[in-house]
Design a protein around this motif. Structure first.
Motif, PDB file in Angstrom:
ATOM      1  N   UNK A 229      10.779  13.007   4.861  1.00 33.11           N
ATOM      2  CA  UNK A 229       9.361  13.180   4.577  1.00 33.11           C
ATOM      3  C   UNK A 229       8.860  12.317   3.433  1.00 33.11           C
ATOM      4  N   UNK A 230       7.920  12.817   2.633  1.00 37.09           N
ATOM      5  CA  UNK A 230       7.243  11.999   1.615  1.00 37.09           C
ATOM      6  C   UNK A 230       8.171  11.369   0.576  1.00 37.09           C
ATOM      7  N   UNK A 231       9.343  11.967   0.331  1.00 38.22           N
ATOM      8  CA  UNK A 231      10.251  11.400  -0.666  1.00 38.22           C
ATOM      9  C   UNK A 231      10.734  10.012  -0.259  1.00 38.22           C
ATOM     10  N   UNK A 232      10.569   9.659   1.028  1.00 38.59           N
ATOM     11  CA  UNK A 232      10.994   8.335   1.503  1.00 38.59           C
ATOM     12  C   UNK A 232      10.274   7.217   0.760  1.00 38.59           C
ATOM     13  N   UNK A 233       9.014   7.429   0.407  1.00 37.00           N
ATOM     14  CA  UNK A 233       8.273   6.410  -0.333  1.00 37.00           C
ATOM     15  C   UNK A 233       8.856   6.176  -1.716  1.00 37.00           C
ATOM     16  N   UNK A 234       9.269   7.252  -2.394  1.00 35.37           N
ATOM     17  CA  UNK A 234       9.895   7.108  -3.703  1.00 35.37           C
ATOM     18  C   UNK A 234      11.228   6.382  -3.602  1.00 35.37           C
ATOM     19  N   UNK A 235      11.999   6.711  -2.567  1.00 33.29           N
ATOM     20  CA  UNK A 235      13.282   6.039  -2.353  1.00 33.29           C
ATOM     21  C   UNK A 235      13.064   4.551  -2.146  1.00 33.29           C
TER      22      UNK A 235
ATOM     23  N   UNK B 168      -8.207   6.387  -1.943  1.00 32.66           N
ATOM     24  CA  UNK B 168      -7.003   7.107  -1.541  1.00 32.66           C
ATOM     25  C   UNK B 168      -6.809   7.052  -0.027  1.00 32.66           C
ATOM     26  N   UNK B 169      -7.879   7.297   0.714  1.00 29.80           N
ATOM     27  CA  UNK B 169      -7.771   7.301   2.175  1.00 29.80           C
ATOM     28  C   UNK B 169      -7.551   5.899   2.734  1.00 29.80           C
ATOM     29  N   UNK B 170      -8.158   4.898   2.105  1.00 35.67           N
ATOM     30  CA  UNK B 170      -7.975   3.516   2.557  1.00 35.67           C
ATOM     31  C   UNK B 170      -6.526   3.078   2.378  1.00 35.67           C
ATOM     32  N   UNK B 171      -5.979   3.350   1.184  1.00 37.46           N
ATOM     33  CA  UNK B 171      -4.578   3.020   0.925  1.00 37.46           C
ATOM     34  C   UNK B 171      -3.671   3.770   1.895  1.00 37.46           C
ATOM     35  N   UNK B 172      -3.991   5.032   2.148  1.00 40.28           N
ATOM     36  CA  UNK B 172      -3.182   5.827   3.069  1.00 40.28           C
ATOM     37  C   UNK B 172      -3.160   5.271   4.484  1.00 40.28           C
ATOM     38  N   UNK B 173      -4.308   4.766   4.946  1.00 42.33           N
ATOM     39  CA  UNK B 173      -4.362   4.181   6.287  1.00 42.33           C
ATOM     40  C   UNK B 173      -3.412   2.990   6.427  1.00 42.33           C
ATOM     41  N   UNK B 174      -3.428   2.104   5.433  1.00 42.81           N
ATOM     42  CA  UNK B 174      -2.535   0.945   5.483  1.00 42.81           C
ATOM     43  C   UNK B 174      -1.073   1.380   5.337  1.00 42.81           C
ATOM     44  N   UNK B 175      -0.820   2.360   4.485  1.00 52.15           N
ATOM     45  CA  UNK B 175       0.550   2.834   4.278  1.00 52.15           C
ATOM     46  C   UNK B 175       1.126   3.412   5.560  1.00 52.15           C
TER      47      UNK B 175
ATOM     48  N   UNK C  51       0.833  -1.206   0.000  1.00 52.75           N
ATOM     49  CA  UNK C  51       0.000   0.000   0.000  1.00 52.75           C
ATOM     50  C   UNK C  51       0.866   1.254   0.000  1.00 52.75           C
ATOM     51  N   UNK C  52       1.946   1.229   0.773  1.00 51.98           N
ATOM     52  CA  UNK C  52       2.859   2.361   0.825  1.00 51.98           C
ATOM     53  C   UNK C  52       3.492   2.623  -0.539  1.00 51.98           C
ATOM     54  N   UNK C  53       3.970   1.557  -1.185  1.00 53.56           N
ATOM     55  CA  UNK C  53       4.601   1.714  -2.493  1.00 53.56           C
ATOM     56  C   UNK C  53       3.599   2.234  -3.529  1.00 53.56           C
ATOM     57  N   UNK C  54       2.399   1.675  -3.500  1.00 51.42           N
ATOM     58  CA  UNK C  54       1.350   2.149  -4.412  1.00 51.42           C
ATOM     59  C   UNK C  54       1.070   3.629  -4.175  1.00 51.42           C
TER      60      UNK C  54
ATOM     61  N   UNK D 129       5.198  -6.619  -2.813  1.00 50.81           N
ATOM     62  CA  UNK D 129       5.715  -5.260  -2.920  1.00 50.81           C
ATOM     63  C   UNK D 129       5.925  -4.863  -4.376  1.00 50.81           C
ATOM     64  N   UNK D 130       6.411  -5.802  -5.173  1.00 53.79           N
ATOM     65  CA  UNK D 130       6.569  -5.533  -6.599  1.00 53.79           C
ATOM     66  C   UNK D 130       5.207  -5.312  -7.247  1.00 53.79           C
ATOM     67  N   UNK D 131       4.200  -6.088  -6.834  1.00 53.59           N
ATOM     68  CA  UNK D 131       2.848  -5.911  -7.365  1.00 53.59           C
ATOM     69  C   UNK D 131       2.276  -4.546  -6.988  1.00 53.59           C
ATOM     70  N   UNK D 132       2.469  -4.140  -5.743  1.00 50.66           N
ATOM     71  CA  UNK D 132       1.996  -2.820  -5.319  1.00 50.66           C
ATOM     72  C   UNK D 132       2.686  -1.703  -6.082  1.00 50.66           C
ATOM     73  N   UNK D 133       3.997  -1.851  -6.266  1.00 50.44           N
ATOM     74  CA  UNK D 133       4.757  -0.856  -7.018  1.00 50.44           C
ATOM     75  C   UNK D 133       4.310  -0.818  -8.477  1.00 50.44           C
ATOM     76  N   UNK D 134       4.101  -1.992  -9.076  1.00 48.18           N
ATOM     77  CA  UNK D 134       3.672  -2.060 -10.481  1.00 48.18           C
ATOM     78  C   UNK D 134       2.298  -1.419 -10.676  1.00 48.18           C
ATOM     79  N   UNK D 135       1.384  -1.687  -9.723  1.00 49.64           N
ATOM     80  CA  UNK D 135       0.049  -1.082  -9.818  1.00 49.64           C
ATOM     81  C   UNK D 135       0.132   0.434  -9.724  1.00 49.64           C
ATOM     82  N   UNK D 136       0.979   0.923  -8.835  1.00 51.38           N
ATOM     83  CA  UNK D 136       1.155   2.365  -8.717  1.00 51.38           C
ATOM     84  C   UNK D 136       1.751   2.983  -9.968  1.00 51.38           C
TER      85      UNK D 136
END
Length: 315
Positions: A120-126, A193-200, A46-49, A171-178
């Motif tokens: 901050x938020x750039x951590x997800x991209x990293x 958006x909010x549901x994914x954010x909660x899990x992330x 969820x975080x990667x997505x 994780x690869x699937x989440x990244x690919x979907x994103x």
């Protein structure tokens, strides 16, 4: 120094709480596996997505970052194999196992929470770019080297198996979907958006708690010298060679990266090895050494990451 401790303190306190909870009997090893599955199969995907779906493709796939991260890891791999074979005189398979612990960081369970607090938020991209390099290059290459050294099979078969495994990697699937959502420019409905954010948002704390609980009960006795070599390779050699890769590529004409990405790639390399290290080493009978190295390196990383933060931030 207080600024550094405000970043590393919560990370390692959360790890320590997981260790204490397991030692106190509040959770058993099976509980930690369940929490680990939640992070691996739900929270981190969820975080990667979430990290990539809302950004343009050129913001997500920063080739300079991935080149530095990959080159630093490959250089560490080369140095580790040379040291273990030529200097430490270790058998071929054991040399690859020890080298794996030096060049594959724990990007999801440790690296992401540290970069989140600092950058901050750039951590997800990293995290997303680290996952691409690790799953498409580093882990398949190391598994192929390990099997080739043991004579267990042709390296092409190992690479094919690793590629097939990517299709089942959450994780690869989440990244690919994103990436697909980003490529198509699809807006996410507010509910999704909010549901994914909660899990992330759950990924950072739970992952650190799981690391602590998983370390409870591990022992280093009798393996100190080997653990020290792996830890030195992971916590000192890997980040230093990553800095070297960054400076070398810039000297060759690569445009400088954003300051946050420069910091993030060094901190990613400075993290202890990934949590599945003992599982990958188990096939060749070295899971005990890998588990001991995971414990020793994670404990030592409090001091080395704090030092790295002090050098990178100057505070």
């Amino acid at each position: 120094m207080l600024d550094i401790l405000s970043i590393t303190g919560p990370i390692y306190i959360t790890i320590a709480l997981g260790w204490l909870a397991k030692r106190a009997g509040l959770f058993d090893r099976g509980d930690m596996r369940v929490l680990g599955k939640f992070v691996l199969y739900v929270a981190l995907p969820a975080l990667l997505f979430d990290a990539v779906a809302k950004r343009r493709l050129d913001e997500i796939l920063e080739w300079r970052y991935m080149a530095v991260f990959a080159l630093g890891a490959l250089a560490t791999m080369a140095v580790g194999l040379w040291w273990m074979r030529r200097v430490a005189r270790q058998p071929a398979v054991l040399s690859v196992v020890q080298t794996m612990g030096m060049c594959c960081p724990n990007s999801g369970f440790v690296g992401y929470p540290i970069n989140l607090l600092l950058l901050g938020p750039v951590a997800g991209l990293i995290l997303g770019m680290n996952m691409l390099v690790e799953n498409l290059l580093l882990i398949p290459l190391l598994l192929a080297l390990m099997d080739a050294a043991s004579g267990a099979g042709h390296w092409r078969a190992v690479v094919r198996g690793a590629a097939a495994g990517l299709l089942r990697n959450p994780m690869v699937l989440g990244l690919s979907a994103g990436l697909l959502v980003s490529l198509l420019g699809l807006p996410l409905p507010a509910v999704a958006d909010r549901t994914v954010g909660l899990f992330a948002q759950a990924s950072a704390a739970v992952s650190l708690f799981v690391i602590g609980g998983s370390l409870a009960g591990l022992r280093i006795k009798g393996l100190g010298a080997q653990v020290a070599q792996i830890a030195a390779g992971k916590l000192l050699v890997h980040p230093l060679l990553t800095v070297g890769a960054l400076l070398a590529l810039e000297a060759l004409g690569m445009p400088p990266m954003d300051a946050a990405l420069r910091t993030g790639v060094v901190l990613a390399a400075a993290c202890p090895m990934f949590g599945i290290y003992p599982i990958l080493a188990q096939k060749h009978g070295h899971d005990g050494l890998a588990a001991a190295a995971l414990l020793g390196t994670t404990v030592a990383s409090f001091f080395t990451i704090s030092a790295a933060l002090w050098l990178l931030t100057g505070s």
